[in-house]
Design a protein around this motif. Structure first.
Motif, PDB file in Angstrom:
ATOM      1  N   GLU A 105       0.694  -1.532   0.020  1.00  0.00           N
ATOM      2  CA  GLU A 105      -0.079   0.203  -0.327  1.00  0.00           C
ATOM      3  C   GLU A 105       1.098   1.114  -0.172  1.00  0.00           C
ATOM      4  OE1 GLU A 105       0.464  -1.650   4.165  1.00  0.00           O
ATOM      5  OE2 GLU A 105      -0.734  -2.642   2.172  1.00  0.00           O
ATOM      6  N   SER A 106       0.111   1.966  -0.359  1.00  0.00           N
ATOM      7  CA  SER A 106       1.395   3.516  -0.618  1.00  0.00           C
ATOM      8  C   SER A 106       0.033   4.391   0.849  1.00  0.00           C
ATOM      9  CB  SER A 106       0.037   4.233  -2.307  1.00  0.00           C
ATOM     10  OG  SER A 106       0.855   5.635  -1.792  1.00  0.00           O
ATOM     11  N   TYR A 107       1.281   5.251   1.082  1.00  0.00           N
ATOM     12  CA  TYR A 107       1.005   6.423   2.320  1.00  0.00           C
ATOM     13  C   TYR A 107       1.534   7.725   1.757  1.00  0.00           C
ATOM     14  CZ  TYR A 107       1.995   2.454   5.124  1.00  0.00           C
ATOM     15  OH  TYR A 107       1.566   0.292   5.387  1.00  0.00           O
ATOM     16  N   THR A 108      -0.052   9.008   1.615  1.00  0.00           N
ATOM     17  CA  THR A 108       0.136   9.849   1.287  1.00  0.00           C
ATOM     18  C   THR A 108      -0.227  11.016   2.945  1.00  0.00           C
ATOM     19  OG1 THR A 108      -0.307   9.599  -0.913  1.00  0.00           O
ATOM     20  CG2 THR A 108      -1.323  11.596  -0.011  1.00  0.00           C
ATOM     21  N   MET A 109       0.542  12.095   3.096  1.00  0.00           N
ATOM     22  CA  MET A 109      -0.008  13.027   3.728  1.00  0.00           C
ATOM     23  C   MET A 109      -0.182  14.889   3.391  1.00  0.00           C
ATOM     24  SD  MET A 109       2.046  11.914   7.472  1.00  0.00           S
ATOM     25  CE  MET A 109       3.547  13.072   6.921  1.00  0.00           C
ATOM     26  N   VAL A 110      -2.334  14.766   3.406  1.00  0.00           N
ATOM     27  CA  VAL A 110      -1.937  15.894   3.085  1.00  0.00           C
ATOM     28  C   VAL A 110      -2.599  16.782   4.081  1.00  0.00           C
ATOM     29  CG1 VAL A 110      -3.852  16.993   1.779  1.00  0.00           C
ATOM     30  CG2 VAL A 110      -2.671  15.066   0.532  1.00  0.00           C
ATOM     31  N   GLY A 112      -4.050  18.041   6.966  1.00  0.00           N
ATOM     32  CA  GLY A 112      -5.637  18.284   6.971  1.00  0.00           C
ATOM     33  C   GLY A 112      -6.645  17.701   6.916  1.00  0.00           C
ATOM     34  N   TYR A 113      -5.969  16.501   6.230  1.00  0.00           N
ATOM     35  CA  TYR A 113      -6.666  15.303   5.295  1.00  0.00           C
ATOM     36  C   TYR A 113      -6.825  13.973   6.068  1.00  0.00           C
ATOM     37  CZ  TYR A 113      -9.377  13.100   1.967  1.00  0.00           C
ATOM     38  OH  TYR A 113      -9.827  12.316   1.045  1.00  0.00           O
ATOM     39  N   VAL A 114      -7.480  13.450   6.352  1.00  0.00           N
ATOM     40  CA  VAL A 114      -7.183  11.841   6.927  1.00  0.00           C
ATOM     41  C   VAL A 114      -8.422  11.327   5.273  1.00  0.00           C
ATOM     42  CG1 VAL A 114      -6.951   9.523   8.432  1.00  0.00           C
ATOM     43  CG2 VAL A 114      -6.610  12.554   9.126  1.00  0.00           C
ATOM     44  N   ASN A 115      -7.942   9.664   5.098  1.00  0.00           N
ATOM     45  CA  ASN A 115      -8.829   8.317   4.836  1.00  0.00           C
ATOM     46  C   ASN A 115      -7.823   7.675   4.531  1.00  0.00           C
ATOM     47  OD1 ASN A 115     -10.443   7.523   3.320  1.00  0.00           O
ATOM     48  ND2 ASN A 115     -11.185   8.694   1.817  1.00  0.00           N
TER      49      ASN A 115
END
Length: 160
Positions: A105-110, A112-115
């Motif tokens: 799986e791939s991880y992303t951090m933005v 103010g946003y969590v999904n």
């Protein structure tokens, strides 16, 4: 009898082909892991990460060794397809903890946003074991956009 031998031969050949593909993927991942280690080990000055995200380093005494949690959280920038590896010369285990190198799986951090279902996380934790409390170096690689055009690699050091 000949059909049985032919089927057995085909089965073995198909099995070997599948195993080779799996082993190639693991070999590529291991090469990426080793390459990342070399990057960290050869780094003399570390990137000031404080403007991009927050970190926290927590040690727990386990008697003859310490466990550590290197927590990366609260991103200030968009970070897509994150891979990270924590490094310490005082390592107790055979491998250094990582994300995005061996993971499917791939991880992303933005900011103010969590999904979590889509891989958008608030932060991540690299946990390992060391013989003494020491600074932990981390190689962090990510892309600055969803199209994976601009790749960024940073090596940071987090002190206890």
């Amino acid at each position: 009898m000949k059909k049985g031998i032919l089927l057995l031969t085909l089965f073995v050949l198909c099995g070997c082909t599948t195993s080779k593909k799996t082993s190639d993927a693991s070999s590529t991942q291991l090469q990426n892991y080793r390459k990342t280690l070399k990057i960290i080990e050869s780094t003399k000055s570390f990137y000031d990460y404080s403007k991009d995200f927050e970190t926290k380093l927590v040690f727990s005494n386990m008697g003859k060794y310490y466990t550590y949690d290197l927590i990366v959280h609260d991103p200030k920038i968009k970070m897509y397809k994150i891979s990270a590896l924590a490094y310490s010369s005082a390592i107790k285990d055979q491998y250094h903890p990582s994300i995005g190198i061996f993971d499917e799986e791939s991880y992303t951090m933005v900011p103010g946003y969590v999904n979590k279902k889509k891989g958008y996380v608030k932060g991540f934790d690299l946990s390992g074991r060391v013989y003494r409390k020491t600074a932990i170096q981390m190689s962090l690689t990510y892309y600055t956009n969803k199209k994976y055009i601009h790749k960024v690699t940073r090596v940071i050091e987090v002190k206890p």
